[in-house]
Write an enzyme that holds these catalytic residues in place. Structure first.
Site, PDB file in Angstrom:
ATOM      1  N   ARG A  39      44.554  13.629 -15.024  1.00 49.69           N
ATOM      2  CA  ARG A  39      43.102  13.560 -15.265  1.00 49.69           C
ATOM      3  C   ARG A  39      42.549  14.863 -15.821  1.00 49.69           C
ATOM      4  O   ARG A  39      41.544  14.868 -16.538  1.00 49.69           O
ATOM      5  CB  ARG A  39      42.362  13.165 -13.975  1.00 49.69           C
ATOM      6  N   ILE A  65      32.906  10.421 -17.429  1.00 49.06           N
ATOM      7  CA  ILE A  65      34.198   9.863 -17.025  1.00 49.06           C
ATOM      8  C   ILE A  65      33.982   9.419 -15.582  1.00 49.06           C
ATOM      9  O   ILE A  65      33.454  10.174 -14.765  1.00 49.06           O
ATOM     10  CB  ILE A  65      35.348  10.895 -17.180  1.00 49.06           C
ATOM     11  N   SER A  66      34.336   8.176 -15.269  1.00 48.30           N
ATOM     12  CA  SER A  66      34.073   7.624 -13.934  1.00 48.30           C
ATOM     13  C   SER A  66      34.861   8.383 -12.868  1.00 48.30           C
ATOM     14  O   SER A  66      35.874   9.004 -13.157  1.00 48.30           O
ATOM     15  CB  SER A  66      34.483   6.156 -13.888  1.00 48.30           C
ATOM     16  N   GLN A  67      34.397   8.268 -11.609  1.00 46.36           N
ATOM     17  CA  GLN A  67      35.139   8.912 -10.518  1.00 46.36           C
ATOM     18  C   GLN A  67      36.467   8.180 -10.332  1.00 46.36           C
ATOM     19  O   GLN A  67      36.551   6.965 -10.550  1.00 46.36           O
ATOM     20  CB  GLN A  67      34.315   8.897  -9.232  1.00 46.36           C
TER      21      GLN A  67
END
Ligand code: SAH
Length: 219
Positions: A39, A65-67
């Site tokens: 990530r 950017i999503s968790q």
């Protein structure tokens, strides 16, 4: 520990996976995919230290950017199998597409901002995710010339179910999308296409950036 970059610190990386498991992610293939995708390569350089914290982070063009938990949860609920062709709407950083590429045969991902699409495409190629195609366009229209798709995932919130996406879903296919008002609380909804009808399941409350019409005018 959790501040350490993932591949420099086995403990931080194990913590990341343990946290996902503790929060209920049980599918081992999904956990493995999240373990495999670095990530820190998908976040802005300013936020590398937070790459493995469970939080959404800003990316270019005012998007996020999503968790990791949300990526894991949505991936699990999408029920992807190795033979599947998956369509993602909202490439953003390319992180969700990379995770999906570990689980599916092929991923087609659409992004309305050219800058984001170009950056994500280069990143995915450099990292070796060769079964992902990033396309600049309007996700409301889907990608008719590549349809049907076994799975469709939308990573921005729609106020209504886009008809084109339902049309491009294969028989038995699943469409997962956040549904609800822009800026408010939305519901993550799973639609399953069976014999021409759509079965709807409401999963959890979520908050996503809006799905907007048209390709972005600005870069
Ligand atoms: N999946 C991404 C996060 C996406 S944030 C990741 O893993 O990083 C949502 C993205 O959807 C944003 O990049 C936004 O520009 C994009 N988006 C919004 N409306 C869209 C549309 N109609 N078509 C394609 N992309 C869209």
């Amino acid at each position: 520990m959790s501040k350490q970059p993932h591949d420099a610190d086995g403990v931080g990386r194990m913590q990341f996976l343990l946290d996902l498991r503790r929060r209920g992610i049980a599918d081992l293939a999904v956990l493995r995919a999240l373990d495999e995708v670095p990530r820190e390569h998908f976040v802005d350089a300013r936020f590398v230290d937070a790459a493995y914290a469970d939080q959404a982070l800003p990316i270019a063009c005012g998007q996020t950017i999503s968790q990791p938990y949300m990526v894991a949860y949505m991936t699990e609920q999408l029920r992807v199998r190795p033979e599947h062709r998956v369509l993602e709407i909202g490439t953003g950083s390319g992180y969700q597409a990379a995770v999906l590429s570990r689980l599916a045969r092929e991923v087609v991902s659409v992004e309305r901002y050219r800058t984001l699409a170009d950056t994500a495409r280069l990143r995915l190629t450099t990292l070796g995710y060769h079964n992902v195609d990033v396309i600049v366009g309007d996700g409301f229209a889907g990608v008719p010339d590549r349809a049907p798709f076994d799975r469709i995932i939308v990573t921005a919130a729609a106020e209504a179910i886009p008809d084109a996406l339902v049309a491009q879903l294969a028989e038995g296919g699943i469409l997962l999308l956040p549904l609800g008002p822009h800026g408010g609380t939305q519901l993550l909804v799973r639609l399953t296409k069976t014999a021409g009808t759509l079965e709807r399941e409401d999963l959890i409350a979520v908050r996503f950036v809006p799905l907007l019409r048209g390709q972005a005018r600005e870069l």
